[in-house]
Design an enzyme around this catalytic site. Structure first.
Site, PDB file in Angstrom:
ATOM      1  N   ARG A  91      32.065  51.853  37.379  1.00 21.99           N
ATOM      2  CA  ARG A  91      31.695  50.746  36.473  1.00 21.99           C
ATOM      3  C   ARG A  91      30.996  51.244  35.208  1.00 21.99           C
ATOM      4  NH1 ARG A  91      31.310  45.407  39.099  1.00 21.99           N
ATOM      5  NH2 ARG A  91      33.208  45.363  40.305  1.00 21.99           N
TER       6      ARG A  91
ATOM      7  N   ARG B  45      29.030  45.522  31.401  1.00 24.32           N
ATOM      8  CA  ARG B  45      28.089  44.618  30.734  1.00 24.32           C
ATOM      9  C   ARG B  45      26.793  45.244  30.247  1.00 24.32           C
ATOM     10  NH1 ARG B  45      28.603  40.550  35.610  1.00 24.32           N
ATOM     11  NH2 ARG B  45      28.900  42.609  36.531  1.00 24.32           N
TER      12      ARG B  45
ATOM     13  N   ARG C  87      34.317  41.697  24.985  1.00 24.53           N
ATOM     14  CA  ARG C  87      34.628  40.636  25.946  1.00 24.53           C
ATOM     15  C   ARG C  87      34.567  39.261  25.275  1.00 24.53           C
ATOM     16  NH1 ARG C  87      31.044  39.076  31.137  1.00 24.53           N
ATOM     17  NH2 ARG C  87      30.078  37.814  29.528  1.00 24.53           N
TER      18      ARG C  87
ATOM     19  N   ASP D 207      40.754  45.510  36.801  1.00 25.26           N
ATOM     20  CA  ASP D 207      40.056  45.079  38.003  1.00 25.26           C
ATOM     21  C   ASP D 207      40.990  45.210  39.195  1.00 25.26           C
ATOM     22  OD1 ASP D 207      37.356  43.658  38.699  1.00 25.26           O
ATOM     23  OD2 ASP D 207      38.883  42.791  40.007  1.00 25.26           O
TER      24      ASP D 207
ATOM     25  N   TYR E  49      39.616  39.634  49.998  1.00 24.24           N
ATOM     26  CA  TYR E  49      39.517  38.632  48.924  1.00 24.24           C
ATOM     27  C   TYR E  49      40.618  37.582  49.030  1.00 24.24           C
ATOM     28  CZ  TYR E  49      35.864  40.851  46.115  1.00 24.24           C
ATOM     29  OH  TYR E  49      34.670  41.333  45.666  1.00 24.24           O
TER      30      TYR E  49
HETATM   31  O1  CP3 Z   1      34.536  51.295  36.717  1.00 23.82           O
HETATM   32  C1  CP3 Z   1      34.881  50.861  35.601  1.00 23.82           C
HETATM   33  O2  CP3 Z   1      34.165  50.934  34.572  1.00 23.82           O
HETATM   34  C2  CP3 Z   1      36.304  50.333  35.466  1.00 23.82           C
HETATM   35  C3  CP3 Z   1      36.493  48.950  35.618  1.00 23.82           C
HETATM   36  C4  CP3 Z   1      36.363  48.254  36.978  1.00 23.82           C
HETATM   37  C5  CP3 Z   1      35.952  46.899  37.058  1.00 23.82           C
HETATM   38  N1  CP3 Z   1      36.085  46.495  38.354  1.00 23.82           N
HETATM   39  C6  CP3 Z   1      35.514  46.085  35.925  1.00 23.82           C
HETATM   40  C7  CP3 Z   1      34.782  44.838  36.165  1.00 23.82           C
HETATM   41  C8  CP3 Z   1      36.647  48.675  38.272  1.00 23.82           C
HETATM   42  C9  CP3 Z   1      37.069  50.058  38.754  1.00 23.82           C
HETATM   43  C10 CP3 Z   1      36.488  47.547  39.139  1.00 23.82           C
HETATM   44  C11 CP3 Z   1      36.757  47.577  40.587  1.00 23.82           C
HETATM   45  C12 CP3 Z   1      36.361  46.436  41.421  1.00 23.82           C
HETATM   46  N2  CP3 Z   1      36.466  45.099  41.127  1.00 23.82           N
HETATM   47  C13 CP3 Z   1      35.911  46.555  42.755  1.00 23.82           C
HETATM   48  C14 CP3 Z   1      35.756  47.846  43.501  1.00 23.82           C
HETATM   49  C15 CP3 Z   1      34.534  48.583  43.112  1.00 23.82           C
HETATM   50  C16 CP3 Z   1      33.243  47.994  43.591  1.00 23.82           C
HETATM   51  O3  CP3 Z   1      32.422  47.658  42.722  1.00 23.82           O
HETATM   52  O4  CP3 Z   1      33.046  47.911  44.807  1.00 23.82           O
HETATM   53  C17 CP3 Z   1      35.674  45.257  43.237  1.00 23.82           C
HETATM   54  C18 CP3 Z   1      35.155  44.883  44.614  1.00 23.82           C
HETATM   55  C19 CP3 Z   1      36.038  44.343  42.202  1.00 23.82           C
HETATM   56  C20 CP3 Z   1      36.038  42.853  42.269  1.00 23.82           C
HETATM   57  C21 CP3 Z   1      35.134  42.284  41.239  1.00 23.82           C
HETATM   58  N3  CP3 Z   1      35.391  42.268  39.880  1.00 23.82           N
HETATM   59  C22 CP3 Z   1      33.871  41.667  41.439  1.00 23.82           C
HETATM   60  C23 CP3 Z   1      33.200  41.492  42.786  1.00 23.82           C
HETATM   61  C24 CP3 Z   1      33.399  41.288  40.180  1.00 23.82           C
HETATM   62  C25 CP3 Z   1      32.137  40.558  39.858  1.00 23.82           C
HETATM   63  C26 CP3 Z   1      31.043  41.529  39.930  1.00 23.82           C
HETATM   64  C27 CP3 Z   1      29.885  41.183  39.076  1.00 23.82           C
HETATM   65  O5  CP3 Z   1      29.029  42.079  39.033  1.00 23.82           O
HETATM   66  O6  CP3 Z   1      29.857  40.122  38.445  1.00 23.82           O
HETATM   67  C28 CP3 Z   1      34.345  41.707  39.222  1.00 23.82           C
HETATM   68  C29 CP3 Z   1      34.217  41.555  37.753  1.00 23.82           C
HETATM   69  C30 CP3 Z   1      34.195  42.820  36.957  1.00 23.82           C
HETATM   70  N4  CP3 Z   1      35.033  43.873  37.132  1.00 23.82           N
HETATM   71  C31 CP3 Z   1      33.337  43.097  35.856  1.00 23.82           C
HETATM   72  C32 CP3 Z   1      33.712  44.345  35.348  1.00 23.82           C
HETATM   73  C33 CP3 Z   1      33.166  45.060  34.131  1.00 23.82           C
HETATM   74  C34 CP3 Z   1      32.287  42.164  35.304  1.00 23.82           C
HETATM   75  C35 CP3 Z   1      33.023  41.090  34.582  1.00 23.82           C
HETATM   76  C36 CP3 Z   1      32.362  40.601  33.337  1.00 23.82           C
HETATM   77  O7  CP3 Z   1      32.424  41.281  32.284  1.00 23.82           O
HETATM   78  O8  CP3 Z   1      31.811  39.494  33.396  1.00 23.82           O
END
Ligand code: CP3
Length: 343
Positions: A21, A25, A34, A71, A148
């Site tokens: 990640r 944000r 975004r 994602d 999910y």
């Molecule tokens: O790592 C990186 O920088 C690359 C981008 C990336 C994102 N999601 C961007 C993202 C990667 C590799 C993921 C993987 C992901 N997504 C996982 C596996 C990794 C982990 O964290 O366990 C999972 C379970 C998800 C599903 C997901 N997507 C969730 C649960 C959420 C909400 C989380 C939160 O903190 O709000 C997301 C949204 C998401 N994916 C964001 C980002 C930058 C935040 C979205 C936003 O900008 O509002």
């Protein structure tokens, strides 16, 4: 590339680092892009903007690898499931999978092709990234994606999906097989588009007891990995099953063709090294909240580098960056790892 050399245990001038990640944000420039995209899913669908946010942390911090911005949930989305990201609550599938008809309705043959916007993002990033910086592609593991798709959203109890395992294991396997098929094609296309390594995220691995983990998750992950390694032996495969420190003995006994094992923060790095370190390169595993303090960060880095002793190691966090972390502390971490690990 230092990162790729480290994945294959070749000598490197220092320990490479990237952060799960790392785009997101906590970076004001991410928030700007975004906002321009309108919402998170639009950002994932827009290759020019997704490429831009992939590159942002590299420009700022100089990590050794970029991770594709996307994602894990775009895969079920392109298999035909409506997906929304609700502000403050995270992802939601309004119509989760409950019946055989839902399962039959999933697009299996066309899904990987529909993810064309991801491959275009990869081509744009690779064209802009310096040649010494690796680009990592990724996917969710079948189990984490299936969770999910069945629960509809994040869960603390996994009650719905675990009931499915207990009462309809064949239904669960049928879904996992479909996902495994789609993911093989998805990773292949990411590699053809230019990623230099791939990581499989199994964020919900720890929800399963040992027997169930190997039956419903790990075997499908290994099947994907074996498929990729047979076709692309030069592409490192990184597996990140989160929170399974109790199962490492069995991970080792089963073996499997992959290169790097991602260690989450709840697994002591000494334990991972003892159980797996001579067989797989280890990636990880600093507790992300250490980044709230420079002092805690320094202690965490020193400990992990000391245990790994500049060998068979890629530095990373033990899970993702948090949205309220100071970018300045991320810069501190990257510079510290590079300087303390200099050979
Ligand atoms: O790592 C990186 O920088 C690359 C981008 C990336 C994102 N999601 C961007 C993202 C990667 C590799 C993921 C993987 C992901 N997504 C996982 C596996 C990794 C982990 O964290 O366990 C999972 C379970 C998800 C599903 C997901 N997507 C969730 C649960 C959420 C909400 C989380 C939160 O903190 O709000 C997301 C949204 C998401 N994916 C964001 C980002 C930058 C935040 C979205 C936003 O900008 O509002």
């Amino acid at each position: 590339m230092v990162f790729i050399d480290a994945c294959f245990r070749r000598p490197t001038p220092y320990t490479p680092i990237w952060m799960m990640r790392q785009a997101g944000r906590y970076l004001p420039e991410y928030m700007e892009v975004r906002a321009q995209a309108g919402n998170f899913l639009n950002l994932c669908h827009n290759p020019v903007l997704a490429a831009e946010v992939t590159l942002q942390p590299i420009r700022r911090f100089g990590m050794d690898a970029a991770i594709l911005f996307s994602d894990i949930l775009v895969v079920p989305n392109e298999m035909g499931m409506e997906l929304e990201f609700i502000k403050g609550e995270g992802p939601n599938f309004p119509s989760p999978i409950t019946t055989q008809a839902d399962l039959d309705a999933l697009h299996v043959e066309s899904a990987a092709e529909k993810l064309e916007y991801v491959y275009e993002t990869i081509r744009l990033v690779r064209a802009d990234l310096e040649s010494q910086t690796a680009l990592i592609g990724f996917t969710g593991a079948p189990w984490t994606l299936a969770t999910y798709m069945i629960e509809g959203h994040g869960t603390k109890t996994y009650a719905v999906v675990k009931k499915m395992i207990a009462t309809q294991p064949q239904f669960m396997h049928a879904l996992l097989e479909k996902l495994t098929h789609v993911i093989k094609g998805y990773l292949e296309r990411q590699i053809e588009a230019g990623v230099n390594a791939v990581q499989i995220f199994d964020s919900w691995a720890s929800a399963l007891e040992e027997e169930a983990f190997f039956e419903f998750s790990w075997r499908y992950i290994l099947e994907i990995s074996e498929y990729i390694k047979a076709k692309y032996p030069h592409i490192p495969v990184i597996l990140f099953p989160k929170g399974i420190s109790g199962y490492l003995e069995r991970v080792r006994a089963i073996g499997g063709n992959f290169d790097v094992f991602g260690v989450d923060w709840s697994t002591p790095i000494e334990l991972a090294k003892a159980k797996l370190g001579d067989r797989y390169v280890l990636q990880g595993n600093m507790e992300p909240t250490r980044l709230y303090s420079k002092e805690a960060t320094r202690k965490g880095v020193e400990h992990i580098l000391h245990v790994m002793n500049n060998e068979g190691h890629i530095f990373n966090l033990g899970h993702g960056m948090l949205p309220d972390l100071e970018p300045e502390n991320a810069a501190y971490l990257v510079d510290l790892v590079h300087s303390l690990s200099k050979r």
